[in-house]
Design an enzyme around this catalytic site. Structure first.
Site, PDB file in Angstrom:
ATOM      1  N   TYR A 169       8.165   4.119   7.859  1.00 19.83           N
ATOM      2  CA  TYR A 169       8.591   3.440   6.448  1.00 19.83           C
ATOM      3  C   TYR A 169       7.645   3.406   5.499  1.00 19.83           C
ATOM      4  O   TYR A 169       6.667   3.486   5.556  1.00 19.83           O
ATOM      5  CB  TYR A 169       9.002   2.502   6.777  1.00 19.83           C
ATOM      6  CG  TYR A 169      10.252   1.650   4.921  1.00 19.83           C
ATOM      7  CD1 TYR A 169      11.451   2.553   4.704  1.00 19.83           C
ATOM      8  CD2 TYR A 169       9.075   0.500   4.260  1.00 19.83           C
ATOM      9  CE1 TYR A 169      11.533   2.070   3.291  1.00 19.83           C
ATOM     10  CE2 TYR A 169       9.993  -0.031   3.258  1.00 19.83           C
ATOM     11  CZ  TYR A 169      10.782   1.000   2.897  1.00 19.83           C
ATOM     12  OH  TYR A 169      11.223   0.555   1.663  1.00 19.83           O
ATOM     13  N   LYS A 209       0.324  -5.023  -0.533  1.00 24.01           N
ATOM     14  CA  LYS A 209       0.956  -6.056   0.263  1.00 24.01           C
ATOM     15  C   LYS A 209      -0.325  -7.316  -0.215  1.00 24.01           C
ATOM     16  O   LYS A 209      -0.935  -7.946  -0.827  1.00 24.01           O
ATOM     17  CB  LYS A 209       1.211  -6.215   1.663  1.00 24.01           C
ATOM     18  CG  LYS A 209       2.164  -5.487   2.251  1.00 24.01           C
ATOM     19  CD  LYS A 209       2.981  -5.500   3.310  1.00 24.01           C
ATOM     20  CE  LYS A 209       4.191  -4.231   3.038  1.00 24.01           C
ATOM     21  NZ  LYS A 209       5.807  -5.776   3.703  1.00 24.01           N
ATOM     22  N   ASP A 258      -0.981   6.017   5.251  1.00 20.66           N
ATOM     23  CA  ASP A 258       0.195   4.486   4.873  1.00 20.66           C
ATOM     24  C   ASP A 258      -0.437   3.140   5.222  1.00 20.66           C
ATOM     25  O   ASP A 258      -0.459   2.993   6.051  1.00 20.66           O
ATOM     26  CB  ASP A 258       1.325   4.567   4.407  1.00 20.66           C
ATOM     27  CG  ASP A 258       2.206   4.118   3.258  1.00 20.66           C
ATOM     28  OD1 ASP A 258       1.405   3.014   3.186  1.00 20.66           O
ATOM     29  OD2 ASP A 258       3.287   3.737   3.896  1.00 20.66           O
TER      30      ASP A 258
HETATM   31  N1  PLP Z   1       4.353   1.946   3.326  1.00 18.99           N
HETATM   32  C1  PLP Z   1       4.547   0.578   3.968  1.00 18.99           C
HETATM   33  C2  PLP Z   1       4.000   1.173   5.067  1.00 18.99           C
HETATM   34  C3  PLP Z   1       5.541  -0.347   4.184  1.00 18.99           C
HETATM   35  O1  PLP Z   1       5.015  -1.366   5.246  1.00 18.99           O
HETATM   36  C4  PLP Z   1       5.878  -0.800   3.000  1.00 18.99           C
HETATM   37  C5  PLP Z   1       6.793  -2.094   3.166  1.00 18.99           C
HETATM   38  O2  PLP Z   1       7.215  -2.562   3.861  1.00 18.99           O
HETATM   39  C6  PLP Z   1       6.015  -0.048   1.313  1.00 18.99           C
HETATM   40  C7  PLP Z   1       5.098   1.549   1.820  1.00 18.99           C
HETATM   41  C8  PLP Z   1       6.637  -0.022   1.275  1.00 18.99           C
HETATM   42  O3  PLP Z   1       5.857  -1.359  -0.097  1.00 18.99           O
HETATM   43  P1  PLP Z   1       7.060  -2.182  -1.093  1.00 18.99           P
HETATM   44  O4  PLP Z   1       8.136  -2.756  -0.234  1.00 18.99           O
HETATM   45  O5  PLP Z   1       5.712  -2.830  -1.583  1.00 18.99           O
HETATM   46  O6  PLP Z   1       7.264  -1.209  -2.223  1.00 18.99           O
END
Ligand code: PLP
Length: 430
Positions: free
Chosen positions: A144, A266, A238
């Site tokens: 994700y 985060k 990511d």
């Molecule tokens: N990338 C990863 C690996 C994530 O776990 C998340 C959210 O959990 C995101 C991107 C998206 O982040 P946000 O929810 O702050 O938009």
């Protein structure tokens, strides 16, 4: 446990907010029952509107490495608020946090701050496309990367929970440049490169946390790096979730595989809305206003958010050992729960990476999303409800990762294990 006030709050919220929540996974759909409405957090604990208390293993889905209302982060936020909430102009706080972030990552010379992980990844993809002059991207099933159009293809987390991976509203034209590969399967990536000579980047959660916790094999990441180099594509790690959770210096420091671009979120906001993406100067200089790749944000680099992030990362820098301490605690937790489960004939697969932990009710090891989907969802739902009743707040989907904060003590871990044994017994006895 009385949850009447939560139930009432949920009923009202549903009349005003779609599904009663501002982010789908919070609705408890995959485990049933009513989401708990929170009034406050302190240290390791959450308190709900009915006055129940829970040891929190969700930690706002990752950001709160130091628990709720950590003193130094709270003080930094209060101090920043006194100077103004937002200026839309440069501040020293951005430079200070940039210095910190860059200091942690070998692969980052320059960083740009945004307001969410979604924004960070979306911008990183545009940058990779602008840098390479190519359109196609490769992502992995079950990873994700936020909810932007091109990445909402066979995504994990809430999207997987709802069995609704490609969302209506995303035109097929927008995702036709997104190629899919299988996690931990290098042959599937080779096939993507064989199918397209226009691949700008491969994006991966190097420690996947959105199909449950599924780390990438080190060899797989090395091969991925090699394939990207051979084909002139960029490699994006990511680390929105794993950054500062699995390790202080990124997955690159654990595996020796250096990405071209890293996305973060985060923990770097200490609980405030912050995301970031960084890379070597050659790539970052492509960004507007220095270069042609446009990217912007009214609240980007918000001073209050920068102050929270700076306080959190400073704490981590002063005590980098904390990640291995948390890893010991997380290992104790999942090993203890696995042993408790086995007493009742239940098989669990467990793993940890730093302060991240994961478990599947699955007979076999989980290496990718397909494996994860073979887990026992019904058992997970029963376990989740049972643990909530005992005062332990776990992520409400089997496709999520657990987080342990510095506020969680050994005693709390032992109590969690004991409660899990009770819950497994109840499940077994029907
Ligand atoms: N990338 C990863 C690996 C994530 O776990 C998340 C959210 O959990 C995101 C991107 C998206 O982040 P946000 O929810 O702050 O938009």
């Amino acid at each position: 446990m009385n949850t009447q006030a939560s139930q009432k709050a949920f009923e009202e919220a549903q009349t005003l907010i779609p599904g009663g929540v501002d982010s789908p996974v919070r609705a408890f759909k995959s485990v049933g029952g009513t989401p708990i409405f929170i009034t406050e957090g302190k240290g390791a604990y959450l308190k709900d509107v009915d006055g129940n208390e829970y040891v929190d293993y969700v930690q706002s889905w990752g950001p709160l490495l130091f628990g709720h209302r950590n003193e130094s982060i709270e003080a930094a936020v209060i101090e920043a608020v006194k100077h103004g909430l937002s200026f839309g102009a440069p501040t020293l706080a951005e430079t200070e946090l940039a210095k910190l972030v860059i200091g942690f990552f070998d692969s980052i010379d320059k960083v740009r701050f945004v307001s969410s992980g979604t924004e960070a990844v979306m911008s990183a993809i545009r940058l990779a496309r602008g840098f390479t002059g190519r359109d196609d991207i490769v992502k992995f099933t079950g990873c994700y990367h936020g909810h932007s159009d091109a990445l909402l293809v066979e995504a994990g987390s809430g999207a997987a929970t709802f069995g609704n991976p490609s969302s209506p509203g995303v035109p097929a034209d927008f995702t036709k440049h997104t190629l899919l590969a299988q996690y931990n399967n290098i042959e599937s990536v080779k096939k993507c490169f064989a199918d397209s000579k226009e691949i700008a980047c491969v994006i991966i959660e190097p420690i996947a946390g959105n199909m449950g916790l599924v780390p990438a094999d080190k060899d797989f990441l090395h091969e991925l790096r090699k394939l990207c180099d051979e084909n002139g594509a960029l490699l994006i790690f990511d680390e929105v979730m794993s950054g500062f959770r699995a390790s202080v210096n990124g997955v690159e420091s654990i595996t020796g595989v250096k990405p071209d671009i890293v996305t973060l979120g985060k923990v770097i906001g200490g609980g405030m809305p912050v995301g970031a993406f960084g890379a070597r100067s050659e790539i970052m200089n492509m960004l507007s206003p220095d270069g042609p790749v446009y990217q912007a944000g009214t609240l980007s680099g918000n001073p209050v958010a920068m102050a929270a992030g700076y306080a959190a990362l400073t704490k981590l820098k002063q005590n980098a050992r904390v990640i291995s301490v948390l890893n010991d605690r997380a290992s104790r937790l999942v090993n203890g729960m696995r042993e408790a489960a086995s007493k009742y004939g239940i098989t669990m697969q467990t793993d940890t990476r730093g302060s991240m932990f994961g478990f599947f009710f699955n007979e076999r090891e989980v290496k990718n999303f397909q494996d994860a989907t073979r887990s026992d969802a019904e058992l997970f739902a029963k376990f989740h409800a049972g643990m909530l009743n005992e005062g332990f707040y776990f992520a409400c989907s089997l496709y999520e990762t657990g987080f342990i904060s510095t506020a969680v003590t050994d005693e709390m871990v032992e109590n969690t294990i004991a409660a899990s044994e009770k819950v497994f017994k109840e499940i077994k006895n029907g």
